[in-house]
Design a protein around this motif. Structure first.
Motif, PDB file in Angstrom:
ATOM      1  N   GLU A  39       0.174  -0.136 -21.362  1.00 25.75           N
ATOM      2  CA  GLU A  39      -1.135   0.462 -21.652  1.00 25.75           C
ATOM      3  C   GLU A  39      -1.849   0.877 -20.368  1.00 25.75           C
ATOM      4  N   LEU A  40      -1.763   0.043 -19.359  1.00 28.49           N
ATOM      5  CA  LEU A  40      -2.413   0.353 -18.079  1.00 28.49           C
ATOM      6  C   LEU A  40      -1.778   1.575 -17.422  1.00 28.49           C
ATOM      7  N   ILE A  41      -0.468   1.715 -17.595  1.00 23.61           N
ATOM      8  CA  ILE A  41       0.225   2.873 -17.028  1.00 23.61           C
ATOM      9  C   ILE A  41      -0.286   4.167 -17.667  1.00 23.61           C
ATOM     10  N   SER A  52       0.160   8.819  -9.253  1.00 20.27           N
ATOM     11  CA  SER A  52       1.505   8.640  -9.801  1.00 20.27           C
ATOM     12  C   SER A  52       2.382   7.760  -8.915  1.00 20.27           C
ATOM     13  N   PHE A  53       2.102   7.702  -7.610  1.00 27.19           N
ATOM     14  CA  PHE A  53       2.910   6.787  -6.783  1.00 27.19           C
ATOM     15  C   PHE A  53       2.631   5.333  -7.151  1.00 27.19           C
ATOM     16  N   ILE A  54       1.410   5.084  -7.601  1.00 29.34           N
ATOM     17  CA  ILE A  54       1.084   3.723  -8.025  1.00 29.34           C
ATOM     18  C   ILE A  54       1.720   3.416  -9.381  1.00 29.34           C
ATOM     19  N   SER A  55       1.643   4.378 -10.315  1.00 28.50           N
ATOM     20  CA  SER A  55       2.241   4.105 -11.623  1.00 28.50           C
ATOM     21  C   SER A  55       3.771   4.042 -11.538  1.00 28.50           C
ATOM     22  N   GLU A  57       5.406   2.830  -9.045  1.00 28.35           N
ATOM     23  CA  GLU A  57       5.653   1.491  -8.504  1.00 28.35           C
ATOM     24  C   GLU A  57       5.595   0.443  -9.622  1.00 28.35           C
ATOM     25  N   VAL A  58       4.577   0.534 -10.450  1.00 29.66           N
ATOM     26  CA  VAL A  58       4.438  -0.427 -11.553  1.00 29.66           C
ATOM     27  C   VAL A  58       5.579  -0.269 -12.553  1.00 29.66           C
ATOM     28  N   LYS A  59       5.926   0.993 -12.863  1.00 26.37           N
ATOM     29  CA  LYS A  59       7.049   1.235 -13.786  1.00 26.37           C
ATOM     30  C   LYS A  59       8.339   0.631 -13.260  1.00 26.37           C
ATOM     31  N   GLY A  60       8.533   0.717 -11.951  1.00 27.32           N
ATOM     32  CA  GLY A  60       9.718   0.131 -11.333  1.00 27.32           C
ATOM     33  C   GLY A  60       9.788  -1.369 -11.573  1.00 27.32           C
ATOM     34  N   LYS A  61       8.661  -2.038 -11.389  1.00 28.87           N
ATOM     35  CA  LYS A  61       8.615  -3.497 -11.585  1.00 28.87           C
ATOM     36  C   LYS A  61       8.862  -3.855 -13.058  1.00 28.87           C
ATOM     37  N   ILE A  62       8.208  -3.110 -13.951  1.00 26.81           N
ATOM     38  CA  ILE A  62       8.406  -3.355 -15.383  1.00 26.81           C
ATOM     39  C   ILE A  62       9.867  -3.124 -15.759  1.00 26.81           C
ATOM     40  N   CYS A 103      11.083 -13.639 -11.050  1.00 26.36           N
ATOM     41  CA  CYS A 103       9.928 -14.365 -10.514  1.00 26.36           C
ATOM     42  C   CYS A 103       9.199 -13.578  -9.437  1.00 26.36           C
ATOM     43  N   ARG A 104       9.906 -13.036  -8.468  1.00 26.88           N
ATOM     44  CA  ARG A 104       9.209 -12.309  -7.391  1.00 26.88           C
ATOM     45  C   ARG A 104       8.673 -10.960  -7.894  1.00 26.88           C
ATOM     46  N   THR A 105       9.391 -10.365  -8.849  1.00 30.56           N
ATOM     47  CA  THR A 105       8.956  -9.082  -9.389  1.00 30.56           C
ATOM     48  C   THR A 105       7.668  -9.247 -10.204  1.00 30.56           C
ATOM     49  N   ARG A 111      -0.333 -10.422  -9.115  1.00 27.81           N
ATOM     50  CA  ARG A 111      -1.355 -10.193  -8.081  1.00 27.81           C
ATOM     51  C   ARG A 111      -2.192  -8.951  -8.384  1.00 27.81           C
ATOM     52  N   ALA A 112      -1.540  -7.915  -8.908  1.00 32.74           N
ATOM     53  CA  ALA A 112      -2.251  -6.675  -9.218  1.00 32.74           C
ATOM     54  C   ALA A 112      -3.260  -6.893 -10.351  1.00 32.74           C
ATOM     55  N   LEU A 113      -2.958  -7.840 -11.228  1.00 28.49           N
ATOM     56  CA  LEU A 113      -3.879  -8.132 -12.327  1.00 28.49           C
ATOM     57  C   LEU A 113      -5.180  -8.746 -11.808  1.00 28.49           C
ATOM     58  N   ALA A 139     -12.452  -4.443  -4.549  1.00 28.05           N
ATOM     59  CA  ALA A 139     -11.547  -5.291  -5.339  1.00 28.05           C
ATOM     60  C   ALA A 139     -10.172  -5.350  -4.686  1.00 28.05           C
ATOM     61  N   TYR A 140      -9.732  -4.212  -4.173  1.00 24.74           N
ATOM     62  CA  TYR A 140      -8.425  -4.142  -3.510  1.00 24.74           C
ATOM     63  C   TYR A 140      -8.400  -5.007  -2.251  1.00 24.74           C
ATOM     64  N   ASN A 141      -9.465  -4.908  -1.456  1.00 23.64           N
ATOM     65  CA  ASN A 141      -9.513  -5.696  -0.215  1.00 23.64           C
ATOM     66  C   ASN A 141      -9.410  -7.189  -0.496  1.00 23.64           C
ATOM     67  N   ALA A 143      -8.143  -8.680  -3.420  1.00 28.43           N
ATOM     68  CA  ALA A 143      -7.020  -9.181  -4.223  1.00 28.43           C
ATOM     69  C   ALA A 143      -5.640  -8.753  -3.753  1.00 28.43           C
ATOM     70  N   LEU A 144      -5.515  -7.544  -3.208  1.00 24.32           N
ATOM     71  CA  LEU A 144      -4.171  -7.013  -2.969  1.00 24.32           C
ATOM     72  C   LEU A 144      -3.864  -6.662  -1.513  1.00 24.32           C
ATOM     73  N   ALA A 145      -4.872  -6.182  -0.810  1.00 31.82           N
ATOM     74  CA  ALA A 145      -4.635  -5.744   0.572  1.00 31.82           C
ATOM     75  C   ALA A 145      -3.931  -6.799   1.432  1.00 31.82           C
ATOM     76  N   ILE A 172     -12.559   8.130 -20.099  1.00 30.83           N
ATOM     77  CA  ILE A 172     -11.108   7.946 -20.118  1.00 30.83           C
ATOM     78  C   ILE A 172     -10.727   6.626 -20.792  1.00 30.83           C
ATOM     79  N   VAL A 173     -11.482   5.573 -20.533  1.00 30.70           N
ATOM     80  CA  VAL A 173     -11.138   4.292 -21.165  1.00 30.70           C
ATOM     81  C   VAL A 173     -11.742   4.169 -22.575  1.00 30.70           C
ATOM     82  N   CYS A 174     -12.332   5.264 -23.066  1.00 31.94           N
ATOM     83  CA  CYS A 174     -12.838   5.323 -24.430  1.00 31.94           C
ATOM     84  C   CYS A 174     -14.003   4.370 -24.700  1.00 31.94           C
TER      85      CYS A 174
HETATM   86  C1  1PX Z   1      -9.723   0.673 -16.687  1.00 33.95           C
HETATM   87  C2  1PX Z   1      -8.305   0.431 -16.566  1.00 33.95           C
HETATM   88  C3  1PX Z   1      -7.756   0.537 -15.182  1.00 33.95           C
HETATM   89  C4  1PX Z   1      -6.294   0.607 -15.167  1.00 33.95           C
HETATM   90  C5  1PX Z   1      -5.675   0.527 -13.837  1.00 33.95           C
HETATM   91  C6  1PX Z   1      -4.301   0.190 -13.833  1.00 33.95           C
HETATM   92  C7  1PX Z   1      -3.842  -0.958 -13.004  1.00 33.95           C
HETATM   93  C8  1PX Z   1      -3.210  -0.573 -11.738  1.00 33.95           C
HETATM   94  C9  1PX Z   1      -2.626  -1.628 -10.922  1.00 33.95           C
HETATM   95  C10 1PX Z   1      -1.867  -1.143  -9.782  1.00 33.95           C
HETATM   96  C11 1PX Z   1      -1.102  -2.113  -9.020  1.00 33.95           C
HETATM   97  C12 1PX Z   1      -0.127  -1.587  -8.074  1.00 33.95           C
HETATM   98  C13 1PX Z   1       0.700  -2.473  -7.227  1.00 33.95           C
HETATM   99  C14 1PX Z   1       1.677  -3.403  -7.880  1.00 33.95           C
HETATM  100  C15 1PX Z   1       2.863  -3.871  -7.148  1.00 33.95           C
HETATM  101  C16 1PX Z   1       2.783  -4.079  -5.655  1.00 33.95           C
HETATM  102  O1  1PX Z   1       1.874  -4.717  -5.157  1.00 33.95           O
HETATM  103  N1  1PX Z   1       3.763  -3.541  -4.946  1.00 33.95           N
HETATM  104  C17 1PX Z   1       3.825  -3.570  -3.514  1.00 33.95           C
HETATM  105  C18 1PX Z   1       4.806  -4.612  -3.035  1.00 33.95           C
HETATM  106  O2  1PX Z   1       6.032  -4.452  -3.672  1.00 33.95           O
HETATM  107  P1  1PX Z   1       7.377  -5.037  -2.985  1.00 33.95           P
HETATM  108  O3  1PX Z   1       8.438  -4.924  -4.056  1.00 33.95           O
HETATM  109  O4  1PX Z   1       7.683  -4.193  -1.789  1.00 33.95           O
HETATM  110  O5  1PX Z   1       7.092  -6.460  -2.604  1.00 33.95           O
HETATM  111  C19 1PX Z   1       4.156  -2.190  -3.019  1.00 33.95           C
HETATM  112  O6  1PX Z   1       4.397  -2.172  -1.649  1.00 33.95           O
HETATM  113  C20 1PX Z   1       3.010  -1.303  -3.349  1.00 33.95           C
HETATM  114  C21 1PX Z   1       3.131  -0.006  -3.582  1.00 33.95           C
HETATM  115  C22 1PX Z   1       2.009   0.904  -3.885  1.00 33.95           C
HETATM  116  C23 1PX Z   1       0.777   0.350  -4.546  1.00 33.95           C
HETATM  117  C24 1PX Z   1      -0.467   0.731  -3.886  1.00 33.95           C
HETATM  118  C25 1PX Z   1      -1.791   0.245  -4.154  1.00 33.95           C
HETATM  119  C26 1PX Z   1      -2.291  -0.309  -5.382  1.00 33.95           C
HETATM  120  C27 1PX Z   1      -3.705  -0.095  -5.615  1.00 33.95           C
HETATM  121  C28 1PX Z   1      -4.385  -0.817  -6.700  1.00 33.95           C
HETATM  122  C29 1PX Z   1      -4.852  -0.117  -7.855  1.00 33.95           C
HETATM  123  C30 1PX Z   1      -5.234   1.282  -7.917  1.00 33.95           C
HETATM  124  C31 1PX Z   1      -5.312   1.868  -9.270  1.00 33.95           C
HETATM  125  C32 1PX Z   1      -6.358   2.871  -9.449  1.00 33.95           C
HETATM  126  C33 1PX Z   1      -6.731   3.094 -10.847  1.00 33.95           C
HETATM  127  C34 1PX Z   1      -8.081   2.729 -11.215  1.00 33.95           C
END
Ligand code: 1PX
Length: 212
Positions: A39-41, A52-55, A57-62, A103-105, A111-113, A139-141, A143-145, A172-174
């Motif tokens: 749904e998030l994708i 699309s580079f972010i989606s 990435e997520v599709k790859g993990k899924i 587990c690692r995937t 973490r993204a959640l 939020a990124y700084n 939780a994820l950065a 967009i989120v209705c």
């Molecule tokens: C109102 C609904 C909002 C819906 C948003 C959808 C959720 C998006 C979540 C995105 C999470 C993306 C990253 C997940 C995986 C990850 O951390 N991968 C990294 C490490 O992987 P590795 O296998 O090498 O250990 C990877 O290096 C990261 C790749 C690119 C991701 C870049 C940044 C993510 C930004 C967070 C969310 C932005 C979404 C914007 C939409 C509002």
């Protein structure tokens, strides 16, 4: 708007999926959890090509997790805990180097959640003057950065600048009326927190919060 009655992204579907992923015994069902991510994708795809580079990435993990579910031992990937215990029992989890273990995937999605929880919370609390890019970056700084390389952090920051403004976002989120935004977003946040906390504890108790 019109797309909200169809098959497109609806924030309520995220809520329903993550809620139905948690059983009475506080297990997280992997398949339902991944449906929440599906749904998030859809939402990310509605945001346009910059994301699309972010989606991808997520599709790859899924994809990795669904692949594991489709193997002969797929039934072990029924819940998050059954997956963890199966992979640990069979030495499939590497604590020193990167592999494609479930587990690692799943930890990457987990973490993204946390990012999503913080972002939706901030969005619900935001006012007319708030800037979605700033909320997203904050939020990124948090939780994820800390887990991302310099290059990924730069790319993420650039993508955030392309986020639509609040009104477009709510469309967009209705969420039809701004007045209901806070309520809907808080309910979604609560469903995410519930799943997140159970998974966090499962990773923590097995010493797997830092898998490479
Ligand atoms: C109102 C609904 C909002 C819906 C948003 C959808 C959720 C998006 C979540 C995105 C999470 C993306 C990253 C997940 C995986 C990850 O951390 N991968 C990294 C490490 O992987 P590795 O296998 O090498 O250990 C990877 O290096 C990261 C790749 C690119 C991701 C870049 C940044 C993510 C930004 C967070 C969310 C932005 C979404 C914007 C939409 C509002």
């Amino acid at each position: 708007s019109k797309h909200c009655s169809g098959q497109d992204f609806q924030i309520s579907r995220v809520l329903v999926s993550f809620n139905s992923a948690v059983t009475k015994e506080e297990e997280v069902l992997l398949e339902q959890y991944l449906v929440g991510w599906d749904e998030l994708i859809k939402f990310m795809e509605a945001l346009g090509t910059v994301f699309s580079f972010i989606s991808q990435e997520v599709k790859g993990k899924i994809g990795i997790l669904r692949e594991l579910q489709s193997t002969a031992r797929g039934n072990e990937y029924y819940s998050v805990r059954s997956m963890m215990d199966h992979e640990l029992r069979h030495n499939l989890v590497n604590f020193h180097k990167q592999t494609n273990s479930g587990c690692r995937t799943l930890l990457r999605l987990h973490r993204a959640l946390k990012w999503l929880e913080l972002f939706l919370h901030k969005l619900g609390m935001s006012s007319d003057e708030s800037n979605t890019s700033d909320l997203c970056q904050e939020a990124y700084n948090e939780a994820l950065a800390p887990y991302h390389s310099w290059l990924v952090r730069q790319a993420a920051s650039m993508a955030f600048l392309a986020l639509p403004e609040r009104k477009v976002f709510f469309d967009i989120v209705c969420i039809e009326h701004e007045g209901e935004a806070q309520l809907v977003l808080e309910r979604t946040v609560r469903s995410i927190v519930r799943v997140y906390n159970i998974m966090q504890e499962a990773y923590h108790s097995r010493g797997m919060l830092n898998l490479p």
